[in-house]
Write a protein that holds these residues in place. Sequence first.
Motif, PDB file in Angstrom:
ATOM      1  N   GLU A 132       0.393  12.373 -17.199  1.00  0.00           N
ATOM      2  CA  GLU A 132       0.533  11.037 -16.633  1.00  0.00           C
ATOM      3  C   GLU A 132      -0.587  10.842 -15.620  1.00  0.00           C
ATOM      4  O   GLU A 132      -0.823  11.707 -14.787  1.00  0.00           O
ATOM      5  N   MET A 133      -1.256   9.701 -15.712  1.00  0.00           N
ATOM      6  CA  MET A 133      -2.363   9.396 -14.813  1.00  0.00           C
ATOM      7  C   MET A 133      -2.055   8.143 -13.999  1.00  0.00           C
ATOM      8  O   MET A 133      -1.558   7.152 -14.549  1.00  0.00           O
ATOM      9  N   GLU A 134      -2.392   8.186 -12.739  1.00  0.00           N
ATOM     10  CA  GLU A 134      -2.265   7.016 -11.861  1.00  0.00           C
ATOM     11  C   GLU A 134      -3.047   5.857 -12.492  1.00  0.00           C
ATOM     12  O   GLU A 134      -4.076   6.056 -13.128  1.00  0.00           O
ATOM     13  N   ARG A 135      -2.538   4.649 -12.311  1.00  0.00           N
ATOM     14  CA  ARG A 135      -3.066   3.467 -12.989  1.00  0.00           C
ATOM     15  C   ARG A 135      -4.577   3.308 -12.854  1.00  0.00           C
ATOM     16  O   ARG A 135      -5.285   3.127 -13.849  1.00  0.00           O
ATOM     17  N   PHE A 136      -5.110   3.352 -11.640  1.00  0.00           N
ATOM     18  CA  PHE A 136      -6.537   3.096 -11.463  1.00  0.00           C
ATOM     19  C   PHE A 136      -7.391   4.264 -11.964  1.00  0.00           C
ATOM     20  O   PHE A 136      -8.506   4.053 -12.456  1.00  0.00           O
ATOM     21  N   ALA A 137      -6.873   5.475 -11.908  1.00  0.00           N
ATOM     22  CA  ALA A 137      -7.566   6.621 -12.496  1.00  0.00           C
ATOM     23  C   ALA A 137      -7.602   6.466 -14.020  1.00  0.00           C
ATOM     24  O   ALA A 137      -8.611   6.780 -14.665  1.00  0.00           O
ATOM     25  N   PHE A 138      -6.512   5.949 -14.580  1.00  0.00           N
ATOM     26  CA  PHE A 138      -6.463   5.684 -16.023  1.00  0.00           C
ATOM     27  C   PHE A 138      -7.520   4.652 -16.400  1.00  0.00           C
ATOM     28  O   PHE A 138      -8.237   4.829 -17.385  1.00  0.00           O
ATOM     29  N   TYR A 139      -7.641   3.574 -15.618  1.00  0.00           N
ATOM     30  CA  TYR A 139      -8.650   2.547 -15.899  1.00  0.00           C
ATOM     31  C   TYR A 139     -10.053   3.151 -15.901  1.00  0.00           C
ATOM     32  O   TYR A 139     -10.871   2.847 -16.773  1.00  0.00           O
ATOM     33  N   GLU A 140     -10.355   3.996 -14.921  1.00  0.00           N
ATOM     34  CA  GLU A 140     -11.685   4.596 -14.839  1.00  0.00           C
ATOM     35  C   GLU A 140     -11.957   5.503 -16.041  1.00  0.00           C
ATOM     36  O   GLU A 140     -13.054   5.509 -16.585  1.00  0.00           O
ATOM     37  N   ARG A 141     -10.949   6.259 -16.440  1.00  0.00           N
ATOM     38  CA  ARG A 141     -11.113   7.114 -17.617  1.00  0.00           C
ATOM     39  C   ARG A 141     -11.291   6.269 -18.871  1.00  0.00           C
ATOM     40  O   ARG A 141     -12.091   6.605 -19.751  1.00  0.00           O
ATOM     41  N   ALA A 142     -10.557   5.176 -18.966  1.00  0.00           N
ATOM     42  CA  ALA A 142     -10.650   4.288 -20.129  1.00  0.00           C
ATOM     43  C   ALA A 142     -12.056   3.699 -20.267  1.00  0.00           C
ATOM     44  O   ALA A 142     -12.550   3.522 -21.382  1.00  0.00           O
ATOM     45  N   LYS A 143     -12.701   3.408 -19.146  1.00  0.00           N
ATOM     46  CA  LYS A 143     -14.065   2.858 -19.187  1.00  0.00           C
ATOM     47  C   LYS A 143     -15.043   3.817 -19.840  1.00  0.00           C
ATOM     48  O   LYS A 143     -16.057   3.397 -20.387  1.00  0.00           O
ATOM     49  N   LYS A 144     -14.758   5.117 -19.780  1.00  0.00           N
ATOM     50  CA  LYS A 144     -15.633   6.138 -20.353  1.00  0.00           C
ATOM     51  C   LYS A 144     -15.260   6.496 -21.786  1.00  0.00           C
ATOM     52  O   LYS A 144     -15.970   7.261 -22.442  1.00  0.00           O
ATOM     53  N   ALA A 145     -14.143   5.966 -22.269  1.00  0.00           N
ATOM     54  CA  ALA A 145     -13.662   6.294 -23.614  1.00  0.00           C
ATOM     55  C   ALA A 145     -14.635   5.786 -24.670  1.00  0.00           C
ATOM     56  O   ALA A 145     -15.350   4.799 -24.465  1.00  0.00           O
TER      57      ALA A 145
END
Length: 142
Positions: free
Chosen positions: A106-119
């Motif tokens: 489980e990832m904190e929301r804003f950390a998830f967004y940052e990771r998603a940008k690199k996907a």
Amino acid sequence: MLKGIPAIISPELLKVLMEMGHSDEIVFADGNFPAASHAQRLIRADGHSIPDLLDAVMQVFPLDQYVDQPAALMAVTPGDPIATPIWDEYKAIVDKHESSEGKFEEMERFAFYERAKKAYAIVATGEKALYANLILKKGVVK
């Protein structure tokens, strides 16, 4: 149409899944996720649920065996009373294709967004469940 490829996997999604290499990541985004503003490559899958897409993709997509948690969920924001039964659906679908034991973080929301940008890509779905966003890390075919 092709034999063995689920019809829900669009030609564009199939191309992206094939292009991805070991450790590349793909995001399956719910209908509220800011997919267009975060994606390097955006695939539209409006009208489809993430569980239906996940079940189809897991038939052809290996999860990374060399990391502890090749799947990531967007954690519920502290204080938000939302339940996440869709996470149990995801785990059951992964279990159908390979063991899901310990594979989800489980990832904190804003950390998830940052990771998603690199996907490698983001699949924008019509999923209505809240906190339904999912990242998968690609493994190797043996």
